[in-house]
Design a protein around this motif. Structure first.
Motif, PDB file in Angstrom:
ATOM      1  N   GLU A  62      23.019  71.735  45.398  1.00 46.13           N
ATOM      2  CA  GLU A  62      21.694  71.956  45.975  1.00 46.13           C
ATOM      3  C   GLU A  62      20.834  70.736  45.679  1.00 46.13           C
ATOM      4  OE1 GLU A  62      17.845  74.709  44.862  1.00 46.13           O
ATOM      5  OE2 GLU A  62      19.836  75.630  44.762  1.00 46.13           O
ATOM      6  N   TYR A  63      20.228  70.158  46.727  1.00 46.07           N
ATOM      7  CA  TYR A  63      19.412  68.953  46.575  1.00 46.07           C
ATOM      8  C   TYR A  63      17.941  69.318  46.460  1.00 46.07           C
ATOM      9  CZ  TYR A  63      23.571  66.325  47.919  1.00 46.07           C
ATOM     10  OH  TYR A  63      24.837  65.796  47.965  1.00 46.07           O
ATOM     11  N   ASN A  64      17.288  68.753  45.428  1.00 51.45           N
ATOM     12  CA  ASN A  64      15.879  69.077  45.181  1.00 51.45           C
ATOM     13  C   ASN A  64      14.965  67.860  45.187  1.00 51.45           C
ATOM     14  OD1 ASN A  64      16.338  71.918  44.738  1.00 51.45           O
ATOM     15  ND2 ASN A  64      17.297  71.341  42.815  1.00 51.45           N
ATOM     16  N   GLY A  65      15.405  66.770  45.791  1.00 53.74           N
ATOM     17  CA  GLY A  65      14.536  65.608  45.905  1.00 53.74           C
ATOM     18  C   GLY A  65      15.017  64.405  45.120  1.00 53.74           C
ATOM     19  N   VAL A  66      14.356  63.285  45.370  1.00 52.25           N
ATOM     20  CA  VAL A  66      14.652  62.018  44.709  1.00 52.25           C
ATOM     21  C   VAL A  66      13.451  61.660  43.841  1.00 52.25           C
ATOM     22  CG1 VAL A  66      15.182  59.574  45.029  1.00 52.25           C
ATOM     23  CG2 VAL A  66      16.086  61.265  46.634  1.00 52.25           C
ATOM     24  N   TYR A  67      13.707  61.410  42.561  1.00 51.56           N
ATOM     25  CA  TYR A  67      12.613  61.148  41.627  1.00 51.56           C
ATOM     26  C   TYR A  67      12.623  59.697  41.151  1.00 51.56           C
ATOM     27  CZ  TYR A  67      11.579  66.107  41.255  1.00 51.56           C
ATOM     28  OH  TYR A  67      11.201  67.396  41.544  1.00 51.56           O
ATOM     29  N   VAL A  68      11.422  59.176  40.890  1.00 54.01           N
ATOM     30  CA  VAL A  68      11.271  57.834  40.340  1.00 54.01           C
ATOM     31  C   VAL A  68      11.505  57.901  38.833  1.00 54.01           C
ATOM     32  CG1 VAL A  68       9.716  55.874  40.006  1.00 54.01           C
ATOM     33  CG2 VAL A  68       9.626  57.184  42.148  1.00 54.01           C
ATOM     34  N   LEU A  69      12.567  57.224  38.384  1.00 52.39           N
ATOM     35  CA  LEU A  69      12.911  57.219  36.965  1.00 52.39           C
ATOM     36  C   LEU A  69      12.314  56.012  36.248  1.00 52.39           C
ATOM     37  CD1 LEU A  69      14.600  58.594  34.705  1.00 52.39           C
ATOM     38  CD2 LEU A  69      16.506  57.131  35.412  1.00 52.39           C
ATOM     39  N   GLY A  70      12.153  54.903  36.974  1.00 54.68           N
ATOM     40  CA  GLY A  70      11.595  53.698  36.375  1.00 54.68           C
ATOM     41  C   GLY A  70      11.044  52.781  37.446  1.00 54.68           C
ATOM     42  N   ILE A  71      10.165  51.859  37.051  1.00 57.58           N
ATOM     43  CA  ILE A  71       9.523  50.931  37.985  1.00 57.58           C
ATOM     44  C   ILE A  71       9.657  49.519  37.423  1.00 57.58           C
ATOM     45  CG2 ILE A  71       7.342  50.246  39.077  1.00 57.58           C
ATOM     46  CD1 ILE A  71       6.489  53.172  38.977  1.00 57.58           C
ATOM     47  N   VAL A  72      10.075  48.589  38.275  1.00 57.78           N
ATOM     48  CA  VAL A  72      10.267  47.199  37.868  1.00 57.78           C
ATOM     49  C   VAL A  72       8.917  46.486  37.851  1.00 57.78           C
ATOM     50  CG1 VAL A  72      11.389  45.012  38.408  1.00 57.78           C
ATOM     51  CG2 VAL A  72      12.589  47.174  38.838  1.00 57.78           C
ATOM     52  N   GLU A  73       8.624  45.880  36.719  1.00 56.33           N
ATOM     53  CA  GLU A  73       7.347  45.175  36.573  1.00 56.33           C
ATOM     54  C   GLU A  73       7.258  44.024  37.574  1.00 56.33           C
ATOM     55  OE1 GLU A  73       4.742  42.909  33.076  1.00 56.33           O
ATOM     56  OE2 GLU A  73       6.678  43.825  32.627  1.00 56.33           O
ATOM     57  N   GLY A  74       6.100  43.915  38.238  1.00 57.35           N
ATOM     58  CA  GLY A  74       5.868  42.827  39.175  1.00 57.35           C
ATOM     59  C   GLY A  74       6.329  43.101  40.588  1.00 57.35           C
ATOM     60  N   MET A  75       7.012  44.230  40.822  1.00 56.60           N
ATOM     61  CA  MET A  75       7.458  44.587  42.165  1.00 56.60           C
ATOM     62  C   MET A  75       6.411  45.476  42.839  1.00 56.60           C
ATOM     63  SD  MET A  75      10.297  43.118  42.997  1.00 56.60           S
ATOM     64  CE  MET A  75      11.100  44.144  44.256  1.00 56.60           C
ATOM     65  N   PRO A  76       6.453  45.592  44.187  1.00 52.53           N
ATOM     66  CA  PRO A  76       5.397  46.311  44.924  1.00 52.53           C
ATOM     67  C   PRO A  76       5.167  47.748  44.478  1.00 52.53           C
ATOM     68  CG  PRO A  76       6.746  45.046  46.437  1.00 52.53           C
ATOM     69  CD  PRO A  76       7.411  44.937  45.105  1.00 52.53           C
TER      70      PRO A  76
END
Length: 355
Positions: free
Chosen positions: A127-141
């Motif tokens: 069962e698919y419940n979405g895609v979550y942001v686990l981390g963000i690269v510094e300096g990227m949009p």
């Protein structure tokens, strides 16, 4: 009296200096060979079949370097020194690092379960419940628009079930293209427009710089299987045991014992499609496996493709690195290259049972 005082002061200086050398931490990490840990006591398929041989995951030990440890590592080919920023992004706490490692282990166990149950034709639903942001690269949009924990469910009005779908869509685009992301943050729906940026490729100059938003994604899947499986990994982190988990789970699901009585270890990530991926520290894992009398060692083959670094020097595949280490320590282990779960299974199926 003065001589006694001088003698005492010297001993105090020696003790303080020794403690400083032993406990002062440098901005480096050191990894060393860990152990080969049998999976049968860790993986438990309800009503599963037993095995004559064994499958084992392999580990490395990783920790902050003291001055003494740094010096000793310089003298040992299998003690590897890493700058702190290569192991942990700037600003990441110990708790955040450990959480990230344990999360990758959880994902690895889930991927291995899907591969094994699918191959064994056992009852499985996802069962698919979405895609979550686990981390963000510094300096990227993405840094200006998204936050860790955001649930992304559509890009340019295309609904996404998995992070793989998201990455595949974005990979076809160009730098500065703008994508519209529909997301949910703290229960509130939102929509943001984000331009794509360029990742600085510091590994392989032979490839063009990749573009993306600069986010690390994880798919929230709920996998249900029958019979049930429990995998107890405690404080073991990281994704590198995926291949070995899948083999152990599969072996407990089917009547035939694919160990054939051998002690088998290895390493490599596993995707939901059964593709085996590159890992770090494989030479140290070969040393760990050899110390546990392992007879067969699976190593990611990476399709046999050797890359180059920024200076044009070759980057060996995991399999090539494993071979070098085994030869260097005069190991009797058979090093086996694999690109997929199916290849590992095919190798084991053609083995003659151990006598």
């Amino acid at each position: 009296m003065n001589k006694r005082r001088i003698f005492t002061n010297r001993w105090i200086i020696v003790i303080v200096l020794t403690l400083f050398l032993m406990f002062y931490q440098l901005p480096f990490y050191i990894s060393t060979p860990g152990m080969a840990k049998e999976l049968a006591p860790i993986v438990n398929v309800e009503g599963g079949f037993r095995e004559e041989g064994s499958f084992s995951l392999t580990t490395i030990r990783m920790g902050k370097a003291t001055i003494i440890q740094y010096g000793l590592a310089k003298l040992n080919d299998y003690h590897v020194i890493y700058p702190e920023e290569q192991i942990r992004p700037e600003g990441e706490t110990d708790d955040e690092y450990n959480h990230r490692q344990l999360h990758m282990m959880d994902s690895s166990k889930e991927q291995a379960t899907v591969v094994a149950y699918t191959k064994a034709n056992k009852d499985i639903s996802i069962e698919y419940n979405g895609v979550y942001v686990l981390g963000i690269v510094e300096g990227m949009p993405a840094e200006q628009h998204l936050k860790v924990g955001d649930r992304l469910f559509a890009v340019d009005n295309l609904e996404m079930k998995s992070s793989e779908e998201f990455i595949k869509y974005i990979s076809q685009m160009q730098a500065n293209d703008i994508v519209t992301i529909r997301l949910e943050r703290n229960g509130k729906p939102m929509e943001v427009d984000i331009p794509l940026g360029v990742f600085q490729n510091n590994v392989d100059d032979s490839e063009d710089d990749r573009v993306g938003l600069g986010i690390q994604l994880v798919t929230d899947r709920k996998v249900k299987v029958n019979p049930k499986v429990e995998i107890k990994t405690d404080e073991i982190g990281g994704p590198s045991a995926g291949l070995m988990f899948s083999l152990e789970i599969y072996n407990q699901l089917v009547e035939e014992d694919i160990t054939k009585g051998y002690k088998i270890a290895g390493t490599g990530t596993i995707s939901y499609e059964g593709v085996v991926g590159r890992i770090g520290g494989i030479k140290q894992k070969v040393v760990a496996a050899d110390g546990s009398d392992v007879e067969i060692f699976f190593a990611p083959n990476e399709e046999g493709k050797t890359r180059t670094d920024k200076n044009g020097a070759p980057i060996l595949t995991n399999y090539q690195e494993a071979l070098e280490a085994a030869e260097d320590i005069n190991s009797k282990m058979k090093i086996v290259p694999v690109d997929t779960f199916e290849e590992a299974l095919a190798y084991l199926e053609q083995l003659e049972p151990k006598k």
